[in-house]
Write a protein that holds these residues in place. Structure first.
Motif, PDB file in Angstrom:
ATOM      1  N   VAL A 195       0.869  -1.178   0.000  1.00  0.00           N
ATOM      2  CA  VAL A 195       0.000   0.000   0.000  1.00  0.00           C
ATOM      3  C   VAL A 195       0.905   1.227   0.000  1.00  0.00           C
ATOM      4  N   CYS A 196       0.632   2.170  -0.877  1.00  0.00           N
ATOM      5  CA  CYS A 196       1.408   3.420  -0.866  1.00  0.00           C
ATOM      6  C   CYS A 196       0.489   4.598  -0.572  1.00  0.00           C
ATOM      7  N   THR A 197       0.783   5.290   0.513  1.00  0.00           N
ATOM      8  CA  THR A 197       0.076   6.537   0.823  1.00  0.00           C
ATOM      9  C   THR A 197       1.069   7.701   0.789  1.00  0.00           C
ATOM     10  N   ALA A 198       2.249   7.438   0.210  1.00  0.00           N
ATOM     11  CA  ALA A 198       3.283   8.475   0.087  1.00  0.00           C
ATOM     12  C   ALA A 198       3.234   9.088  -1.302  1.00  0.00           C
ATOM     13  N   GLY A 199       3.937  10.164  -1.488  1.00  0.00           N
ATOM     14  CA  GLY A 199       4.045  10.765  -2.813  1.00  0.00           C
ATOM     15  C   GLY A 199       3.743  12.238  -2.776  1.00  0.00           C
ATOM     16  N   GLN A 200       4.730  13.034  -3.150  1.00  0.00           N
ATOM     17  CA  GLN A 200       4.562  14.479  -3.108  1.00  0.00           C
ATOM     18  C   GLN A 200       4.334  15.045  -4.502  1.00  0.00           C
ATOM     19  N   ALA A 201       3.587  16.125  -4.562  1.00  0.00           N
ATOM     20  CA  ALA A 201       3.396  16.871  -5.813  1.00  0.00           C
ATOM     21  C   ALA A 201       3.131  18.317  -5.414  1.00  0.00           C
ATOM     22  N   LYS A 202       3.431  19.234  -6.304  1.00  0.00           N
ATOM     23  CA  LYS A 202       3.410  20.646  -5.931  1.00  0.00           C
ATOM     24  C   LYS A 202       2.129  21.361  -6.347  1.00  0.00           C
ATOM     25  N   PHE A 203       1.529  22.037  -5.386  1.00  0.00           N
ATOM     26  CA  PHE A 203       0.340  22.845  -5.628  1.00  0.00           C
ATOM     27  C   PHE A 203       0.790  24.290  -5.840  1.00  0.00           C
ATOM     28  N   ALA A 204       0.591  24.822  -7.032  1.00  0.00           N
ATOM     29  CA  ALA A 204       1.001  26.206  -7.333  1.00  0.00           C
ATOM     30  C   ALA A 204       0.325  26.636  -8.635  1.00  0.00           C
ATOM     31  N   PRO A 205       0.143  27.937  -8.823  1.00  0.00           N
ATOM     32  CA  PRO A 205      -0.441  28.405 -10.085  1.00  0.00           C
ATOM     33  C   PRO A 205       0.369  27.894 -11.278  1.00  0.00           C
ATOM     34  N   LEU A 206      -0.334  27.575 -12.357  1.00  0.00           N
ATOM     35  CA  LEU A 206       0.317  27.009 -13.534  1.00  0.00           C
ATOM     36  C   LEU A 206       1.461  27.887 -14.036  1.00  0.00           C
ATOM     37  N   ASP A 207       1.264  29.197 -14.005  1.00  0.00           N
ATOM     38  CA  ASP A 207       2.324  30.065 -14.534  1.00  0.00           C
ATOM     39  C   ASP A 207       3.467  30.274 -13.537  1.00  0.00           C
ATOM     40  N   LYS A 208       3.367  29.653 -12.366  1.00  0.00           N
ATOM     41  CA  LYS A 208       4.468  29.691 -11.399  1.00  0.00           C
ATOM     42  C   LYS A 208       5.185  28.345 -11.306  1.00  0.00           C
ATOM     43  N   LEU A 209       4.587  27.296 -11.842  1.00  0.00           N
ATOM     44  CA  LEU A 209       5.220  25.967 -11.803  1.00  0.00           C
ATOM     45  C   LEU A 209       6.407  25.960 -12.766  1.00  0.00           C
ATOM     46  N   THR A 210       7.574  25.609 -12.259  1.00  0.00           N
ATOM     47  CA  THR A 210       8.791  25.592 -13.077  1.00  0.00           C
ATOM     48  C   THR A 210       9.013  24.203 -13.682  1.00  0.00           C
ATOM     49  N   ASP A 211       9.963  24.130 -14.603  1.00  0.00           N
ATOM     50  CA  ASP A 211      10.375  22.823 -15.136  1.00  0.00           C
ATOM     51  C   ASP A 211      10.745  21.893 -13.975  1.00  0.00           C
ATOM     52  N   ALA A 212      11.467  22.432 -13.004  1.00  0.00           N
ATOM     53  CA  ALA A 212      11.916  21.609 -11.870  1.00  0.00           C
ATOM     54  C   ALA A 212      10.732  21.145 -11.020  1.00  0.00           C
ATOM     55  N   ASP A 213       9.702  22.000 -10.898  1.00  0.00           N
ATOM     56  CA  ASP A 213       8.508  21.596 -10.140  1.00  0.00           C
ATOM     57  C   ASP A 213       7.820  20.397 -10.808  1.00  0.00           C
ATOM     58  N   PHE A 214       7.658  20.493 -12.130  1.00  0.00           N
ATOM     59  CA  PHE A 214       7.029  19.366 -12.844  1.00  0.00           C
ATOM     60  C   PHE A 214       7.871  18.110 -12.695  1.00  0.00           C
ATOM     61  N   ARG A 215       9.200  18.259 -12.835  1.00  0.00           N
ATOM     62  CA  ARG A 215      10.094  17.105 -12.703  1.00  0.00           C
ATOM     63  C   ARG A 215       9.950  16.476 -11.319  1.00  0.00           C
ATOM     64  N   PHE A 216       9.882  17.326 -10.280  1.00  0.00           N
ATOM     65  CA  PHE A 216       9.701  16.834  -8.913  1.00  0.00           C
ATOM     66  C   PHE A 216       8.420  16.003  -8.812  1.00  0.00           C
ATOM     67  N   CYS A 217       7.328  16.520  -9.342  1.00  0.00           N
ATOM     68  CA  CYS A 217       6.041  15.824  -9.260  1.00  0.00           C
ATOM     69  C   CYS A 217       6.079  14.491 -10.005  1.00  0.00           C
ATOM     70  N   LEU A 218       6.695  14.497 -11.189  1.00  0.00           N
ATOM     71  CA  LEU A 218       6.763  13.269 -11.995  1.00  0.00           C
ATOM     72  C   LEU A 218       7.647  12.230 -11.323  1.00  0.00           C
ATOM     73  N   ASP A 219       8.771  12.667 -10.760  1.00  0.00           N
ATOM     74  CA  ASP A 219       9.688  11.724 -10.105  1.00  0.00           C
ATOM     75  C   ASP A 219       9.101  11.173  -8.817  1.00  0.00           C
ATOM     76  N   ASN A 220       8.294  11.989  -8.145  1.00  0.00           N
ATOM     77  CA  ASN A 220       7.866  11.648  -6.800  1.00  0.00           C
ATOM     78  C   ASN A 220       6.535  10.883  -6.794  1.00  0.00           C
ATOM     79  N   LYS A 221       5.422  11.588  -6.786  1.00  0.00           N
ATOM     80  CA  LYS A 221       4.131  10.889  -6.648  1.00  0.00           C
ATOM     81  C   LYS A 221       3.809  10.009  -7.852  1.00  0.00           C
ATOM     82  N   LEU A 222       4.271  10.423  -9.057  1.00  0.00           N
ATOM     83  CA  LEU A 222       3.936   9.626 -10.246  1.00  0.00           C
ATOM     84  C   LEU A 222       4.871   8.425 -10.412  1.00  0.00           C
TER      85      LEU A 222
END
Lengths: 198, 198
Positions: free
Chosen positions: A60-87
């Motif tokens: 069971v996985c209840t872990a996984g981080q992703a970033k909540f932020a306005p679309l025009d404030k999300l950086t390339d690194a933010d998307f990468r973090f979300c994809l590497d982490n929760k996805l």
């Protein structure tokens, strides 16, 4: 059953451990809390974790981080973090865990209400959550040895809303959310996303 | 309207260009074919493309690669390729293209039937397609200046099935699929995934 709970020290994770404890052996893992230390964003750490757990009946996985932020404030690194982490963190728990799971075992991942009911600021999270749901539907078709693959889509959790000093009346208690994880582990469903309700 | 079609040389892309040509100015872009050369997996190339296009009324993407293979054969690199290409490639077309779009303009991305109806071998594609649908739902809420964001989910395309020497009877002709892209560009919908039908 021998059940690995990744994210065991989080709000939902603790409730899942409590709900599954009776009659089962819980192997806890988390990024900072008790049990095996694992950062699911690091594939090598996931593989090291599985080498230490031995054979499992459920993950069971209840872990996984992703970033909540306005679309025009999300950086390339933010998307990468979300994809590497929760996805990919959760995808890799399935990929690398398959061989460690007993026949008829199960994986239960975590998506969330923002997959289907987005709000301003949720673009990266909605992407990740929807991706997990698509992966679960597909991976279930290929899992060998009657292994099942599901996700749970928690709504806002009462305890989380209280911690954020937000109105808790729209939330569902973690103990109620945990019942959907129990249903995924103990039931027969596969390829589905379970939505906890009161 | 001035419409950028990314993937203009592909099977669906050519049909979209044909369907939108009358009365509109088409700016074609593709990885290997006619028009502006762009590999959507490379964020810098997307930004270079937008610097060369000038102001646009609509962006349509029919490009984006993802790998079809059994789950236990998909490597870390395969998943990375899918995420960089069809998933983040299209997300970045929206992120970087927003400032180049006129008021009331639109983005139309491409997902696919495997998002909701997976098959063995589609785990990475189903993940990517579902992720695009989740992103579109969320991004539409934040797009400024009445800009709309949609996706089209093509079924199997007749011409593709013929090229693969598969039974074309389950497919939809590219010209029919293209009508959903026209509907997204010309209509008022936002945040939705359009499903072409005969």
């Amino acid at each position: 059953m021998r059940i690995l709970v990744v994210g065991a020290s989080g709000t939902i994770g603790r409730a899942v451990v409590a709900a599954l404890s009776a009659g089962n052996e819980i192997v806890a893992a988390s990024r900072q809390g008790a049990g095996i230390r694992v950062d699911i964003a690091d594939p090598a750490r996931i593989q090291a974790m599985y080498r230490s757990t031995g054979k499992l009946d459920a993950v069971v996985c209840t872990a996984g981080q992703a970033k909540f932020a306005p679309l025009d404030k999300l950086t390339d690194a933010d998307f990468r973090f979300c994809l590497d982490n929760k996805l990919m963190g959760q995808v890799n728990l399935v990929r690398f865990g398959m061989e460690h799971l007993a026949d008829g075992g199960s994986f239960t991942l975590t998506t969330g209400v923002l997959a289907r009911t987005p709000m301003p600021g949720s673009a990266a999270i909605s992407l990740v959550n929807a991706g997990i749901e698509g992966f679960v539907r597909a991976a279930a078709l290929e899992a060998p040895r009657r292994i099942r693959v599901n996700a749970v889509s928690p709504p806002w959790v009462t305890e989380t809303l209280l911690a954020l000093m937000m109105d808790p009346s729209q939330g569902l208690p973690a103990a109620v959310v945990a019942q959907s994880y129990v249903q995924s582990v103990m039931g027969a469903a596969t390829g589905v996303t379970l939505e906890p309700s009161a």
